[in-house]
Design an enzyme around this catalytic site. Structure first.
Site, mmCIF file in Angstrom:
data_model
loop_
_atom_site.group_PDB
_atom_site.id
_atom_site.type_symbol
_atom_site.label_atom_id
_atom_site.label_comp_id
_atom_site.label_asym_id
_atom_site.label_seq_id
_atom_site.Cartn_x
_atom_site.Cartn_y
_atom_site.Cartn_z
ATOM 1 C CB THR A 127 -14.111 39.577 -2.282
ATOM 2 O OG1 THR A 127 -13.723 40.938 -2.509
ATOM 3 C CG2 THR A 127 -15.635 39.540 -2.362
ATOM 4 C CD GLU A 129 -14.836 45.622 -3.785
ATOM 5 O OE1 GLU A 129 -15.908 46.244 -3.823
ATOM 6 O OE2 GLU A 129 -13.728 46.183 -3.803
ATOM 7 C CE1 TYR A 151 -16.611 39.645 -7.433
ATOM 8 C CE2 TYR A 151 -16.023 41.259 -5.748
ATOM 9 C CZ TYR A 151 -15.755 40.083 -6.438
ATOM 10 O OH TYR A 151 -14.642 39.341 -6.115
ATOM 11 C CE LYS A 155 -16.597 36.431 -5.584
ATOM 12 N NZ LYS A 155 -15.837 35.166 -5.600
HETATM 13 P P1 NAP Z 1 -10.331 36.128 -12.678
HETATM 14 O O1 NAP Z 1 -8.944 36.270 -13.183
HETATM 15 O O2 NAP Z 1 -11.387 37.038 -13.214
HETATM 16 O O3 NAP Z 1 -10.797 34.606 -12.908
HETATM 17 C C1 NAP Z 1 -12.141 34.233 -12.853
HETATM 18 C C2 NAP Z 1 -12.260 32.794 -13.315
HETATM 19 O O4 NAP Z 1 -13.646 32.393 -13.262
HETATM 20 C C3 NAP Z 1 -11.805 32.563 -14.763
HETATM 21 O O5 NAP Z 1 -11.132 31.333 -14.846
HETATM 22 C C4 NAP Z 1 -13.128 32.477 -15.508
HETATM 23 O O6 NAP Z 1 -13.072 31.704 -16.681
HETATM 24 C C5 NAP Z 1 -13.961 31.744 -14.478
HETATM 25 N N1 NAP Z 1 -15.386 31.822 -14.776
HETATM 26 C C6 NAP Z 1 -16.119 32.928 -15.076
HETATM 27 N N2 NAP Z 1 -17.388 32.580 -15.311
HETATM 28 C C7 NAP Z 1 -17.463 31.228 -15.171
HETATM 29 C C8 NAP Z 1 -18.515 30.288 -15.301
HETATM 30 N N3 NAP Z 1 -19.746 30.667 -15.638
HETATM 31 N N4 NAP Z 1 -18.241 28.988 -15.077
HETATM 32 C C9 NAP Z 1 -16.990 28.593 -14.761
HETATM 33 N N5 NAP Z 1 -15.948 29.441 -14.644
HETATM 34 C C10 NAP Z 1 -16.195 30.747 -14.833
HETATM 35 O O7 NAP Z 1 -10.370 36.292 -11.084
HETATM 36 P P2 NAP Z 1 -9.177 36.138 -10.012
HETATM 37 O O8 NAP Z 1 -8.575 37.472 -9.794
HETATM 38 O O9 NAP Z 1 -8.332 34.978 -10.370
HETATM 39 O O10 NAP Z 1 -10.015 35.815 -8.704
HETATM 40 C C11 NAP Z 1 -10.330 34.462 -8.336
HETATM 41 C C12 NAP Z 1 -11.532 34.475 -7.390
HETATM 42 O O11 NAP Z 1 -11.195 35.230 -6.218
HETATM 43 C C13 NAP Z 1 -12.789 35.106 -7.951
HETATM 44 O O12 NAP Z 1 -13.895 34.408 -7.404
HETATM 45 C C14 NAP Z 1 -12.750 36.519 -7.405
HETATM 46 O O13 NAP Z 1 -14.061 37.079 -7.331
HETATM 47 C C15 NAP Z 1 -12.141 36.276 -6.042
HETATM 48 N N6 NAP Z 1 -11.387 37.387 -5.466
HETATM 49 C C16 NAP Z 1 -10.422 38.000 -6.177
HETATM 50 C C17 NAP Z 1 -9.695 39.025 -5.613
HETATM 51 C C18 NAP Z 1 -8.581 39.704 -6.370
HETATM 52 O O14 NAP Z 1 -8.155 40.784 -5.941
HETATM 53 N N7 NAP Z 1 -8.057 39.113 -7.416
HETATM 54 C C19 NAP Z 1 -9.968 39.419 -4.283
HETATM 55 C C20 NAP Z 1 -10.945 38.743 -3.565
HETATM 56 C C21 NAP Z 1 -11.646 37.724 -4.154
HETATM 57 P P3 NAP Z 1 -12.716 32.387 -18.134
HETATM 58 O O15 NAP Z 1 -11.234 32.550 -18.124
HETATM 59 O O16 NAP Z 1 -13.195 31.377 -19.090
HETATM 60 O O17 NAP Z 1 -13.476 33.676 -18.170
HETATM 61 P P1 GDP Z 2 -11.937 46.407 -6.935
HETATM 62 O O1 GDP Z 2 -11.420 46.884 -5.626
HETATM 63 O O2 GDP Z 2 -12.227 44.927 -6.935
HETATM 64 O O3 GDP Z 2 -13.064 47.179 -7.466
HETATM 65 O O4 GDP Z 2 -10.683 46.519 -7.943
HETATM 66 P P2 GDP Z 2 -10.385 47.520 -9.154
HETATM 67 O O5 GDP Z 2 -8.945 47.332 -9.490
HETATM 68 O O6 GDP Z 2 -11.371 47.351 -10.275
HETATM 69 O O7 GDP Z 2 -10.631 48.965 -8.544
HETATM 70 C C1 GDP Z 2 -9.884 49.427 -7.434
HETATM 71 C C2 GDP Z 2 -10.212 50.894 -7.177
HETATM 72 O O8 GDP Z 2 -9.687 51.682 -8.243
HETATM 73 C C3 GDP Z 2 -11.718 51.211 -7.110
HETATM 74 O O9 GDP Z 2 -11.951 52.084 -6.040
HETATM 75 C C4 GDP Z 2 -11.980 51.917 -8.414
HETATM 76 O O10 GDP Z 2 -13.053 52.858 -8.379
HETATM 77 C C5 GDP Z 2 -10.655 52.650 -8.616
HETATM 78 N N1 GDP Z 2 -10.441 53.054 -10.019
HETATM 79 C C6 GDP Z 2 -10.140 54.307 -10.424
HETATM 80 N N2 GDP Z 2 -10.062 54.347 -11.770
HETATM 81 C C7 GDP Z 2 -10.304 53.083 -12.209
HETATM 82 C C8 GDP Z 2 -10.345 52.508 -13.507
HETATM 83 O O11 GDP Z 2 -10.171 53.150 -14.521
HETATM 84 N N3 GDP Z 2 -10.597 51.174 -13.573
HETATM 85 C C9 GDP Z 2 -10.809 50.416 -12.448
HETATM 86 N N4 GDP Z 2 -11.030 49.099 -12.570
HETATM 87 N N5 GDP Z 2 -10.799 50.953 -11.208
HETATM 88 C C10 GDP Z 2 -10.543 52.263 -11.087
#
Ligand code: NAP
Ligand code: GDP
Length: 323
Positions: A127, A129, A151, A155
């Site tokens: 990520t 992050e 986080y 990661k």
């Molecule tokens: P998400 O919607 O939160 O999905 C997370 C998944 O992990 C869900 O299927 C969840 O299952 C599963 N999980 C949580 N705890 C677990 C455990 N103990 N054992 C097995 N499975 C577990 O996240 P996403 O947005 O699809 O992201 C996918 C991956 O990419 C994550 O690793 C995230 O950190 C990474 N990532 C995401 C972004 C983004 O912007 N979306 C960016 C960079 C990296 P449940 O449904 O049962 O909770």
């Molecule tokens: P992140 O980049 O993985 O932390 O994704 P988020 O969508 O949770 O947050 C993106 C940005 O939006 C961060 O800088 C947060 O501080 C900002 N933010 C501002 N208000 C909110 C809020 O109410 N909820 C969340 N989730 N983020 C917020």
């Protein structure tokens, strides 16, 4: 038709659902690790119409034995490790769990692959992050990391473990450093979906105010459907490597709100309330990724603009609420 078999951890999440659909369309047999929950976690797979086509295997990323079993049952040649505690905000409340799932959990999955099928190709969901307090205006694969949350720290462990298994065991292990990516299937706790859901509720007269934290933060937002293609492309390369996946455009939360509210004829300034409750102990002020390496090596480019992304999310939330 390919007879390839893929195992996805985190299959019930946003990316897991889009990746399942993509791999099924490519002819893969898709297995997913299902962590047992008391709530319905299959709704995303259902929304994409693939819930009946994936094979679910009970298991948890913190339980190595269940991962070994999943590797054996699936006979996977490609493993996509998406499971995580993925919400930055919660990682301050649950730092140990976040480290166990997002750090040690990656090592569990790498070990399961190494033990059962070391020639399987492995994708780690890293990520932006990890860049945290950014060390370069535009971040790429060579930019030093400086995580700002539990986080990001966890990661980073998963990222380096992936690099280390590649270098010490010769595994085909790649790390995708993905910048924020969103969709109508995004979790409601993330800011884009929190905003689009609220916009739909305000439009329908179900709510009036939207409480947010730091709306000056800037993110490089893309569409999840575009980003899962990059994951797949990484595992089709002869050599494993690490890639930044981003759009190369950064936008404030404020401007993202403006797009969402304007789409239904509303002014965000009339509805957004700044609430300290949503400020973070340490903030990532700005992220901006440089996807040049992925463009050159993978032929990958993002296809969806932020305007298209956010308006599609507002429309989906309006449809859900009206149904
Ligand atoms: P998400 O919607 O939160 O999905 C997370 C998944 O992990 C869900 O299927 C969840 O299952 C599963 N999980 C949580 N705890 C677990 C455990 N103990 N054992 C097995 N499975 C577990 O996240 P996403 O947005 O699809 O992201 C996918 C991956 O990419 C994550 O690793 C995230 O950190 C990474 N990532 C995401 C972004 C983004 O912007 N979306 C960016 C960079 C990296 P449940 O449904 O049962 O909770
Ligand atoms: P992140 O980049 O993985 O932390 O994704 P988020 O969508 O949770 O947050 C993106 C940005 O939006 C961060 O800088 C947060 O501080 C900002 N933010 C501002 N208000 C909110 C809020 O109410 N909820 C969340 N989730 N983020 C917020």
């Amino acid at each position: 038709m390919s007879t390839k078999s893929a195992l996805i951890t985190g299959i019930t999440g946003q990316d897991g659902a889009y990746l399942s659909k993509l791999l099924l369309e490519k002819g893969y047999t898709v297995y997913g690790l299902l962590a047992r929950r008391s709530t319905d976690t299959l709704w995303r797979l259902r929304e994409l119409g693939v819930d009946k086509q994936v094979q679910l295997i009970d298991g948890d990323i913190s339980d190595l034995s269940s991962l070994i079993r999943a590797m054996q049952l699936s006979a996977a040649t490609e493993v996509y490790n998406l499971a995580a505690q993925s919400f930055v905000g919660s990682s301050w409340q649950q730092p140990v769990l976040t480290a166990q799932l997002d750090g040690v959990g990656v090592i569990n999955m790498l070990e399961a692959v190494r033990i059962v099928r070391p020639d399987a190709r492995f994708y780690q969901a890293s990520t932006s992050e990890m860049f945290g307090l950014i060390q370069a205006e535009m971040q790429d694969e060579r930019t030093p990391f400086y995580p700002r949350s539990p986080y990001g720290v966890a990661k980073l462990m998963g990222h380096w473990a992936t690099v280390n298994y590649r270098e010490s065991h010769g595994m085909h292990a790649s790390s995708g450093i993905l910048f924020n990516h969103e969709s109508p299937l995004r979790g409601i706790e993330f800011v884009t979906r929190k905003v689009t859901d609220a916009v739909a509720r305000i439009k329908l007269g179900l709510q009036d105010k939207l409480h947010l934290g730091n709306i000056d933060a800037k993110r490089d937002w893309g569409f999840a459907g575009d980003y899962v293609e990059a994951m797949w492309l990484m595992l089709q390369q002869d050599k494993a490597d690490d890639y930044v996946i981003a759009t190369g455009i950064t936008t404030t939360v404020r401007d993202m709100c403006q797009i969402a509210f304007a789409h239904v004829g509303l002014d965000y300034q009339q509805h957004v309330v700044i609430d300290e409750k949503f400020l973070r102990p340490a903030e990532v002020d700005v992220l901006l990724g440089n996807p040049a390496k992925a463009q050159k090596a993978l032929g990958w480019t993002p296809k969806t603009s932020l305007q298209q992304l956010i308006t599609s999310m507002v429309d989906a939330d309006l449809r859900r609420l009206q149904a």
